[in-house]
Write a protein that holds these residues in place. Structure first.
Motif, PDB file in Angstrom:
ATOM      1  N   SER A   5       8.216 -35.384 -31.151  1.00 55.29           N
ATOM      2  CA  SER A   5       9.345 -34.463 -31.271  1.00 55.29           C
ATOM      3  C   SER A   5       9.044 -33.251 -30.398  1.00 55.29           C
ATOM      4  O   SER A   5       7.912 -32.765 -30.377  1.00 55.29           O
ATOM      5  CB  SER A   5       9.521 -34.016 -32.715  1.00 55.29           C
ATOM      6  N   PHE A   6      10.046 -32.784 -29.695  1.00 58.91           N
ATOM      7  CA  PHE A   6       9.858 -31.652 -28.791  1.00 58.91           C
ATOM      8  C   PHE A   6      10.696 -30.467 -29.243  1.00 58.91           C
ATOM      9  O   PHE A   6      11.776 -30.649 -29.801  1.00 58.91           O
ATOM     10  CB  PHE A   6      10.256 -32.064 -27.363  1.00 58.91           C
ATOM     11  N   PRO A   7      10.173 -29.261 -28.995  1.00 55.14           N
ATOM     12  CA  PRO A   7       8.893 -29.009 -28.352  1.00 55.14           C
ATOM     13  C   PRO A   7       7.731 -29.220 -29.327  1.00 55.14           C
ATOM     14  O   PRO A   7       7.887 -29.052 -30.530  1.00 55.14           O
ATOM     15  CB  PRO A   7       8.983 -27.536 -27.946  1.00 55.14           C
ATOM     16  N   MET A   8       6.594 -29.599 -28.773  1.00 57.76           N
ATOM     17  CA  MET A   8       5.359 -29.602 -29.546  1.00 57.76           C
ATOM     18  C   MET A   8       4.863 -28.158 -29.527  1.00 57.76           C
ATOM     19  O   MET A   8       4.742 -27.563 -28.457  1.00 57.76           O
ATOM     20  CB  MET A   8       4.335 -30.541 -28.909  1.00 57.76           C
ATOM     21  N   ARG A   9       4.575 -27.616 -30.698  1.00 53.42           N
ATOM     22  CA  ARG A   9       4.211 -26.202 -30.768  1.00 53.42           C
ATOM     23  C   ARG A   9       2.732 -26.041 -31.096  1.00 53.42           C
ATOM     24  O   ARG A   9       2.207 -26.720 -31.971  1.00 53.42           O
ATOM     25  CB  ARG A   9       5.058 -25.503 -31.823  1.00 53.42           C
ATOM     26  N   THR A  10       2.079 -25.140 -30.362  1.00 52.18           N
ATOM     27  CA  THR A  10       0.719 -24.726 -30.674  1.00 52.18           C
ATOM     28  C   THR A  10       0.791 -23.253 -31.083  1.00 52.18           C
ATOM     29  O   THR A  10       1.884 -22.718 -31.240  1.00 52.18           O
ATOM     30  CB  THR A  10      -0.205 -24.909 -29.452  1.00 52.18           C
ATOM     31  N   GLY A  11      -0.338 -22.615 -31.216  1.00 52.16           N
ATOM     32  CA  GLY A  11      -0.330 -21.208 -31.623  1.00 52.16           C
ATOM     33  C   GLY A  11       0.532 -20.322 -30.732  1.00 52.16           C
ATOM     34  O   GLY A  11       1.316 -19.505 -31.228  1.00 52.16           O
ATOM     35  N   ARG A  12       0.406 -20.494 -29.411  1.00 50.87           N
ATOM     36  CA  ARG A  12       1.135 -19.625 -28.472  1.00 50.87           C
ATOM     37  C   ARG A  12       2.089 -20.364 -27.554  1.00 50.87           C
ATOM     38  O   ARG A  12       2.841 -19.735 -26.805  1.00 50.87           O
ATOM     39  CB  ARG A  12       0.132 -18.876 -27.584  1.00 50.87           C
ATOM     40  N   LEU A  13       2.046 -21.690 -27.568  1.00 52.71           N
ATOM     41  CA  LEU A  13       2.724 -22.467 -26.541  1.00 52.71           C
ATOM     42  C   LEU A  13       3.744 -23.434 -27.115  1.00 52.71           C
ATOM     43  O   LEU A  13       3.597 -23.910 -28.243  1.00 52.71           O
ATOM     44  CB  LEU A  13       1.690 -23.275 -25.747  1.00 52.71           C
ATOM     45  N   PRO A  17       9.332 -31.624 -22.472  1.00 49.02           N
ATOM     46  CA  PRO A  17       9.592 -32.365 -21.241  1.00 49.02           C
ATOM     47  C   PRO A  17      10.074 -31.434 -20.131  1.00 49.02           C
ATOM     48  O   PRO A  17      10.697 -30.398 -20.394  1.00 49.02           O
ATOM     49  CB  PRO A  17      10.706 -33.339 -21.648  1.00 49.02           C
ATOM     50  N   PHE A  18       9.791 -31.814 -18.917  1.00 44.81           N
ATOM     51  CA  PHE A  18      10.285 -31.061 -17.773  1.00 44.81           C
ATOM     52  C   PHE A  18      11.791 -31.236 -17.652  1.00 44.81           C
ATOM     53  O   PHE A  18      12.337 -32.289 -17.967  1.00 44.81           O
ATOM     54  CB  PHE A  18       9.612 -31.535 -16.480  1.00 44.81           C
ATOM     55  N   ALA A  19      12.468 -30.196 -17.162  1.00 43.17           N
ATOM     56  CA  ALA A  19      13.912 -30.214 -16.917  1.00 43.17           C
ATOM     57  C   ALA A  19      14.160 -29.900 -15.447  1.00 43.17           C
ATOM     58  O   ALA A  19      13.305 -29.320 -14.769  1.00 43.17           O
ATOM     59  CB  ALA A  19      14.602 -29.165 -17.796  1.00 43.17           C
ATOM     60  N   ALA A  20      15.332 -30.254 -14.966  1.00 44.18           N
ATOM     61  CA  ALA A  20      15.684 -29.974 -13.567  1.00 44.18           C
ATOM     62  C   ALA A  20      15.570 -28.487 -13.263  1.00 44.18           C
ATOM     63  O   ALA A  20      15.200 -28.090 -12.145  1.00 44.18           O
ATOM     64  CB  ALA A  20      17.097 -30.478 -13.280  1.00 44.18           C
ATOM     65  N   GLY A  67      -0.590 -47.648 -19.412  1.00 46.92           N
ATOM     66  CA  GLY A  67      -0.166 -47.177 -18.098  1.00 46.92           C
ATOM     67  C   GLY A  67       0.823 -46.029 -18.158  1.00 46.92           C
ATOM     68  O   GLY A  67       1.048 -45.342 -17.161  1.00 46.92           O
ATOM     69  N   ASP A  68       1.424 -45.794 -19.328  1.00 44.49           N
ATOM     70  CA  ASP A  68       2.370 -44.688 -19.470  1.00 44.49           C
ATOM     71  C   ASP A  68       1.637 -43.355 -19.571  1.00 44.49           C
ATOM     72  O   ASP A  68       0.459 -43.298 -19.958  1.00 44.49           O
ATOM     73  CB  ASP A  68       3.225 -44.864 -20.723  1.00 44.49           C
ATOM     74  N   SER A  69       2.378 -42.287 -19.262  1.00 46.88           N
ATOM     75  CA  SER A  69       1.850 -40.927 -19.371  1.00 46.88           C
ATOM     76  C   SER A  69       2.834 -40.056 -20.135  1.00 46.88           C
ATOM     77  O   SER A  69       4.050 -40.236 -20.025  1.00 46.88           O
ATOM     78  CB  SER A  69       1.635 -40.312 -17.981  1.00 46.88           C
ATOM     79  N   LEU A  70       2.295 -39.118 -20.858  1.00 48.69           N
ATOM     80  CA  LEU A  70       3.065 -38.070 -21.513  1.00 48.69           C
ATOM     81  C   LEU A  70       2.720 -36.788 -20.772  1.00 48.69           C
ATOM     82  O   LEU A  70       1.604 -36.283 -20.895  1.00 48.69           O
ATOM     83  CB  LEU A  70       2.678 -37.981 -22.990  1.00 48.69           C
ATOM     84  N   GLN A  71       3.639 -36.292 -19.937  1.00 46.35           N
ATOM     85  CA  GLN A  71       3.366 -35.112 -19.111  1.00 46.35           C
ATOM     86  C   GLN A  71       4.381 -34.039 -19.462  1.00 46.35           C
ATOM     87  O   GLN A  71       5.596 -34.224 -19.293  1.00 46.35           O
ATOM     88  CB  GLN A  71       3.430 -35.445 -17.628  1.00 46.35           C
ATOM     89  N   LEU A  72       3.877 -32.924 -19.949  1.00 44.44           N
ATOM     90  CA  LEU A  72       4.736 -31.897 -20.528  1.00 44.44           C
ATOM     91  C   LEU A  72       4.547 -30.546 -19.859  1.00 44.44           C
ATOM     92  O   LEU A  72       3.439 -30.183 -19.441  1.00 44.44           O
ATOM     93  CB  LEU A  72       4.441 -31.768 -22.022  1.00 44.44           C
ATOM     94  N   ALA A  73       5.645 -29.812 -19.799  1.00 40.61           N
ATOM     95  CA  ALA A  73       5.615 -28.435 -19.322  1.00 40.61           C
ATOM     96  C   ALA A  73       4.948 -27.571 -20.379  1.00 40.61           C
ATOM     97  O   ALA A  73       5.197 -27.729 -21.580  1.00 40.61           O
ATOM     98  CB  ALA A  73       7.038 -27.958 -19.053  1.00 40.61           C
ATOM     99  N   VAL A  74       4.096 -26.652 -19.934  1.00 40.86           N
ATOM    100  CA  VAL A  74       3.423 -25.706 -20.822  1.00 40.86           C
ATOM    101  C   VAL A  74       4.168 -24.375 -20.706  1.00 40.86           C
ATOM    102  O   VAL A  74       4.185 -23.749 -19.647  1.00 40.86           O
ATOM    103  CB  VAL A  74       1.941 -25.532 -20.430  1.00 40.86           C
TER     104      VAL A  74
END
Length: 196
Positions: A5-13, A17-20, A67-74
């Protein structure tokens, strides 16, 4: 299939997913020659080259098969600023192997963002995908990245001499790794009892 589920939340971040609309922010750090000094992802690029990179990143939002990747914007939650990206690659289903990586804008390094974002993806890999082992691969000259992996609790396992041809030169590669049972022992509240 594993689609967080997005966004994945951490303490500060917020990791999302990337957007256009991220093109300019991605280009601000991806086109920097310093970003390509220690990684074999090709050299700096113009805006159109970054657009192609962004389109690939936009498709990396789930782990459905090896072979898949999970690549996320920070994204720094307080400011809404995209400061880099983080990736979890599913390397082997049979051997339950993964790899973690990250790239940050130079202006935002040294603040712990790479470690914080990577910790979230280690949790995905170990706790949700039930990986046995996750590695991080770096150029040994990248001492800042080595410190990030060590702070994550990964151990240095191998030093491969002249393993890759990057930016016109043969470069060494250092492999760091962590096992699922090591992750769970360090974080007993993250799914203890699963097989390692």
């Amino acid at each position: 299939m594993l689609k967080p589920s997005f966004p994945m939340r951490t303490g500060r971040l917020d990791l999302r997913p990337f957007a256009a609309s991220d093109l300019d922010a991605l280009h601000a750090y991806f086109s920097d020659p310093e970003q390509h000094r220690y990684v074999s992802i090709g050299g700096p690029t113009d805006l159109e080259g970054t657009r192609a990179v962004l389109e690939r990143r936009q498709g990396r939002t789930a782990l459905t098969k090896e072979g898949d990747s999970l690549q996320l914007a920070v994204v720094v939650r307080e400011t809404g600023q995209l400061v880099g990206d983080v990736v979890l690659m599913w390397r082997s289903a049979q051997h339950r192997q993964g790899e973690v990586g990250y790239m940050l804008h130079p202006d935002h390094r040294g603040r712990g963002y790479a470690g914080e974002a990577s910790t979230a993806l280690l949790a995905v890999g170990f706790d949700r995908l039930d990986l046995h082992r996750i590695v991080g691969r770096i150029d040994p000259r990248n001492t800042a990245s080595a410190r990030v992996l060590e702070r994550l609790g990964m151990r240095r396992e191998a030093h491969l001499r002249e393993n890759e041809f990057t930016e016109g030169e043969w470069t060494d590669e250092v492999v760091y790794a962590m096992l699922g049972r090591e992750w769970r022992a360090a974080r007993p509240d993250t799914g203890a009892g699963r097989p390692a």
